[in-house]
Design a protein around this motif. Sequence first.
Motif, PDB file in Angstrom:
ATOM      1  N   ALA A  19       0.809  -1.224   0.000  1.00 15.01           N
ATOM      2  CA  ALA A  19       0.000   0.000   0.000  1.00 15.01           C
ATOM      3  C   ALA A  19       0.841   1.272   0.000  1.00 15.01           C
ATOM      4  O   ALA A  19       0.298   2.362  -0.072  1.00 15.01           O
ATOM      5  N   THR A  20       2.171   1.133   0.065  1.00 19.16           N
ATOM      6  CA  THR A  20       3.022   2.328   0.084  1.00 19.16           C
ATOM      7  C   THR A  20       3.351   2.831  -1.319  1.00 19.16           C
ATOM      8  O   THR A  20       3.952   3.890  -1.461  1.00 19.16           O
ATOM      9  N   GLN A  21       2.963   2.097  -2.347  1.00 19.75           N
ATOM     10  CA  GLN A  21       3.255   2.509  -3.723  1.00 19.75           C
ATOM     11  C   GLN A  21       2.516   3.801  -4.052  1.00 19.75           C
ATOM     12  O   GLN A  21       1.355   3.962  -3.704  1.00 19.75           O
ATOM     13  N   ASN A  22       3.186   4.695  -4.747  1.00 18.51           N
ATOM     14  CA  ASN A  22       2.518   5.935  -5.137  1.00 18.51           C
ATOM     15  C   ASN A  22       1.763   5.733  -6.452  1.00 18.51           C
ATOM     16  O   ASN A  22       1.948   4.733  -7.145  1.00 18.51           O
ATOM     17  N   ALA A  23       0.919   6.706  -6.798  1.00 17.50           N
ATOM     18  CA  ALA A  23       0.060   6.591  -7.979  1.00 17.50           C
ATOM     19  C   ALA A  23       0.872   6.496  -9.261  1.00 17.50           C
ATOM     20  O   ALA A  23       0.476   5.801 -10.205  1.00 17.50           O
ATOM     21  N   GLY A  24       2.024   7.156  -9.308  1.00 19.41           N
ATOM     22  CA  GLY A  24       2.867   7.084 -10.500  1.00 19.41           C
ATOM     23  C   GLY A  24       3.393   5.672 -10.725  1.00 19.41           C
ATOM     24  O   GLY A  24       3.320   5.133 -11.842  1.00 19.41           O
ATOM     25  N   ALA A  25       3.933   5.048  -9.682  1.00 21.43           N
ATOM     26  CA  ALA A  25       4.467   3.685  -9.796  1.00 21.43           C
ATOM     27  C   ALA A  25       3.349   2.690 -10.111  1.00 21.43           C
ATOM     28  O   ALA A  25       3.517   1.798 -10.947  1.00 21.43           O
ATOM     29  N   GLY A  27       0.530   3.364 -11.620  1.00 22.22           N
ATOM     30  CA  GLY A  27       0.097   3.634 -12.996  1.00 22.22           C
ATOM     31  C   GLY A  27       1.019   2.983 -14.008  1.00 22.22           C
ATOM     32  O   GLY A  27       0.551   2.371 -14.983  1.00 22.22           O
ATOM     33  N   ARG A  28       2.322   3.113 -13.809  1.00 22.70           N
ATOM     34  CA  ARG A  28       3.277   2.492 -14.733  1.00 22.70           C
ATOM     35  C   ARG A  28       3.075   0.978 -14.770  1.00 22.70           C
ATOM     36  O   ARG A  28       3.105   0.358 -15.825  1.00 22.70           O
ATOM     37  N   SER A  33      -1.902   6.504 -16.566  1.00 20.27           N
ATOM     38  CA  SER A  33      -1.204   7.724 -16.160  1.00 20.27           C
ATOM     39  C   SER A  33      -1.372   7.902 -14.650  1.00 20.27           C
ATOM     40  O   SER A  33      -2.261   7.297 -14.039  1.00 20.27           O
ATOM     41  N   GLN A  34      -0.528   8.737 -14.070  1.00 21.09           N
ATOM     42  CA  GLN A  34      -0.638   8.997 -12.635  1.00 21.09           C
ATOM     43  C   GLN A  34      -2.008   9.591 -12.286  1.00 21.09           C
ATOM     44  O   GLN A  34      -2.654   9.131 -11.342  1.00 21.09           O
ATOM     45  N   ARG A  39      -7.348   8.986  -9.754  1.00 22.83           N
ATOM     46  CA  ARG A  39      -8.820   9.062  -9.821  1.00 22.83           C
ATOM     47  C   ARG A  39      -9.451   7.711  -9.441  1.00 22.83           C
ATOM     48  O   ARG A  39     -10.449   7.667  -8.729  1.00 22.83           O
ATOM     49  N   ARG A  40      -8.855   6.646  -9.905  1.00 24.67           N
ATOM     50  CA  ARG A  40      -9.382   5.315  -9.565  1.00 24.67           C
ATOM     51  C   ARG A  40      -9.257   5.045  -8.067  1.00 24.67           C
ATOM     52  O   ARG A  40     -10.169   4.512  -7.447  1.00 24.67           O
ATOM     53  N   ILE A  41      -8.118   5.413  -7.494  1.00 25.34           N
ATOM     54  CA  ILE A  41      -7.931   5.224  -6.049  1.00 25.34           C
ATOM     55  C   ILE A  41      -8.978   6.022  -5.282  1.00 25.34           C
ATOM     56  O   ILE A  41      -9.620   5.513  -4.360  1.00 25.34           O
ATOM     57  N   ARG A  42      -9.177   7.281  -5.659  1.00 26.81           N
ATOM     58  CA  ARG A  42     -10.182   8.138  -4.998  1.00 26.81           C
ATOM     59  C   ARG A  42     -11.578   7.538  -5.130  1.00 26.81           C
ATOM     60  O   ARG A  42     -12.362   7.557  -4.174  1.00 26.81           O
ATOM     61  N   ARG A  43     -11.911   7.031  -6.330  1.00 25.61           N
ATOM     62  CA  ARG A  43     -13.222   6.423  -6.562  1.00 25.61           C
ATOM     63  C   ARG A  43     -13.414   5.206  -5.653  1.00 25.61           C
ATOM     64  O   ARG A  43     -14.489   5.014  -5.061  1.00 25.61           O
TER      65      ARG A  43
END
Length: 152
Positions: A19-25, A27-28, A33-34, A39-43
Amino acid sequence: MIDLDEIDRDLLRELSRDATQNAGALGRRLGLSQPATWRRIRRLETAGILRGRRLHLDAEALGFGVTVFLGVKLVTKGQVDLGDFERAVSAIPEVQTVEHVLGLYDYRLRVVARDIPDFERILRRRIMTLPGAGAVEANVLLNEERRPGPIG
């Protein structure tokens, strides 16, 4: 309730693994995209599917080499306020989880201790003195494999 597509499921699997991965990592890894990942995480958070992110502490590395699951049966449920029992047991720092269950026992506790003599001290001085505590059954954890659980 929201419909989950395969990307949502992959995202949940990745987050349950780390769970420590950021949205950029993330997404890749998922081909997004980040901003799209964010947006998916927020949803998923808004829908209540993702509820916080937890850090897993290694009890053994912290000096707690024994984990015991305790089944606790209350002496007489009608004469014991469950809230009193739950508040008292939750105040014991070595008790990691308190689960009110249906079955042979009324509660299931996950207790960590430094060693077996330390567990015995916790059991005798803290758990057996709880309001309404009756019979207990102890199961010592030998090893544990953590799994993220089903992601439909």
